[in-house]
Motif scaffolding. Sequence first.
Motif, short mmCIF file in Angstrom:
data_model
loop_
_atom_site.label_atom_id
_atom_site.label_comp_id
_atom_site.label_asym_id
_atom_site.label_seq_id
_atom_site.Cartn_x
_atom_site.Cartn_y
_atom_site.Cartn_z
N HIS A 68 -3.25 19.12 5.39
CA HIS A 68 -4.60 19.67 5.53
C HIS A 68 -5.48 18.83 6.44
CE1 HIS A 68 -4.81 16.77 2.18
NE2 HIS A 68 -6.07 16.57 2.56
N MET A 109 -11.74 20.85 6.74
CA MET A 109 -11.43 22.23 6.38
C MET A 109 -11.21 22.37 4.88
SD MET A 109 -8.94 23.42 9.54
CE MET A 109 -8.70 25.08 8.88
N LEU A 110 -10.54 21.38 4.28
CA LEU A 110 -10.29 21.43 2.85
C LEU A 110 -11.60 21.39 2.06
CD1 LEU A 110 -8.38 21.30 0.35
CD2 LEU A 110 -8.47 18.81 0.59
N GLY A 148 -13.79 24.41 2.51
CA GLY A 148 -13.11 25.68 2.32
C GLY A 148 -13.33 26.29 0.95
N TYR A 169 -11.33 26.68 -1.76
CA TYR A 169 -10.63 26.23 -2.96
C TYR A 169 -11.63 25.77 -4.02
CZ TYR A 169 -5.89 25.99 -0.90
OH TYR A 169 -4.67 26.28 -0.34
N LYS A 184 -9.29 21.13 -4.78
CA LYS A 184 -9.55 20.26 -3.64
C LYS A 184 -9.28 18.80 -4.00
CE LYS A 184 -13.19 23.19 -1.63
NZ LYS A 184 -14.63 23.29 -1.27
N SER A 239 -3.10 14.42 4.34
CA SER A 239 -3.94 15.04 5.35
C SER A 239 -3.41 14.69 6.74
CB SER A 239 -5.38 14.56 5.21
OG SER A 239 -5.46 13.17 5.54
N SER A 248 -0.91 23.58 5.61
CA SER A 248 -1.65 24.57 4.83
C SER A 248 -2.16 25.69 5.72
CB SER A 248 -2.84 23.90 4.12
OG SER A 248 -3.68 24.87 3.53
N GLN A 290 -4.40 27.73 4.76
CA GLN A 290 -5.81 27.87 4.43
C GLN A 290 -6.65 26.72 4.98
OE1 GLN A 290 -6.89 30.58 2.36
NE2 GLN A 290 -8.94 29.99 2.97
N ASN A 291 -6.09 25.53 5.00
CA ASN A 291 -6.88 24.32 5.27
C ASN A 291 -6.42 23.52 6.48
OD1 ASN A 291 -8.52 24.61 2.82
ND2 ASN A 291 -6.60 24.14 1.75
N ASN A 292 -5.68 24.17 7.37
CA ASN A 292 -5.20 23.46 8.55
C ASN A 292 -4.88 24.45 9.66
OD1 ASN A 292 -4.59 21.16 10.02
ND2 ASN A 292 -3.04 20.42 8.59
#
Length: 254
Positions: free
Chosen positions: A164, A168-169, A172, A174, A179, A190, A215, A217-219
């Motif tokens: 990630h 962004m994490l 985001g 989550y 997180k 990360s 990820s 969602q987060n990357n």
Amino acid sequence: MLKVASLGSGSKGNSTLIATKEATVMVDCGFTLKETVKRLQRLEVEPSCIDAILVTHEHQDHISGVGPLSRKYDIPVWSTRGSLLSGKCGKLNAYSIIEGFQQFAIGDLSVIPLSVPHDAREPCQYLFQAYGKQLAILTDLGSYTSEIIKALQSCHGLLLECNHDEDMLWNGPYPRSLKQRVAGPLGHMSNRQAIELLQKVFSDDLELLIASHISEQNNCPKLVQESVAESIQWPLDKVVIAEQNHGFDWVNLA
């Protein structure tokens, strides 16, 4: 000959293949039996030709397909005692316990289990040696240790978690608890942590670098490629991305 391929890498399922002249092993299997066979066909591998399945830990995206594939094709499983005792593999016809992270061999392939910090019962990752080449798989760890740094010093190939981007994490969708788990010392690495580790172990011996467990969602794969390549002054196209849907095709270590 030492080569590697991926069936897919990410939170929806993980599986990696390592092959030599005499051995083909699978590290984890987080896909359904049907999906695994389909992805193996893309890599021109018959399930019956796999000599062993090596388990890293018992989380579903790594272990859910291990039992079905092992039973269907009579493939022996190697696992730490903690991972096996999770019961996630079900009943296995053939298995071996990795005791004390001791080195073992499958055909002409030497396997060195590596203890890693992750929120599982007895997680491990793997360092492979064959024909003077070393390839490490290092995913699903929230931090790295001096032992891990030492183990990676002479690697010719490295499959490294870049899970990630920290901004962004934390910005985001989550839940905060998730997180904290992902970013914690027993969670996932990360981009920043992966680069720090890579810079500590990078040498002229390194021929192959694969960014994995990215990820969705987060990357961003492009962000990973650019930041990793810049950190070690590598050409952008030399940073291989292990994708969730397609993994990557066979790559040989020279």
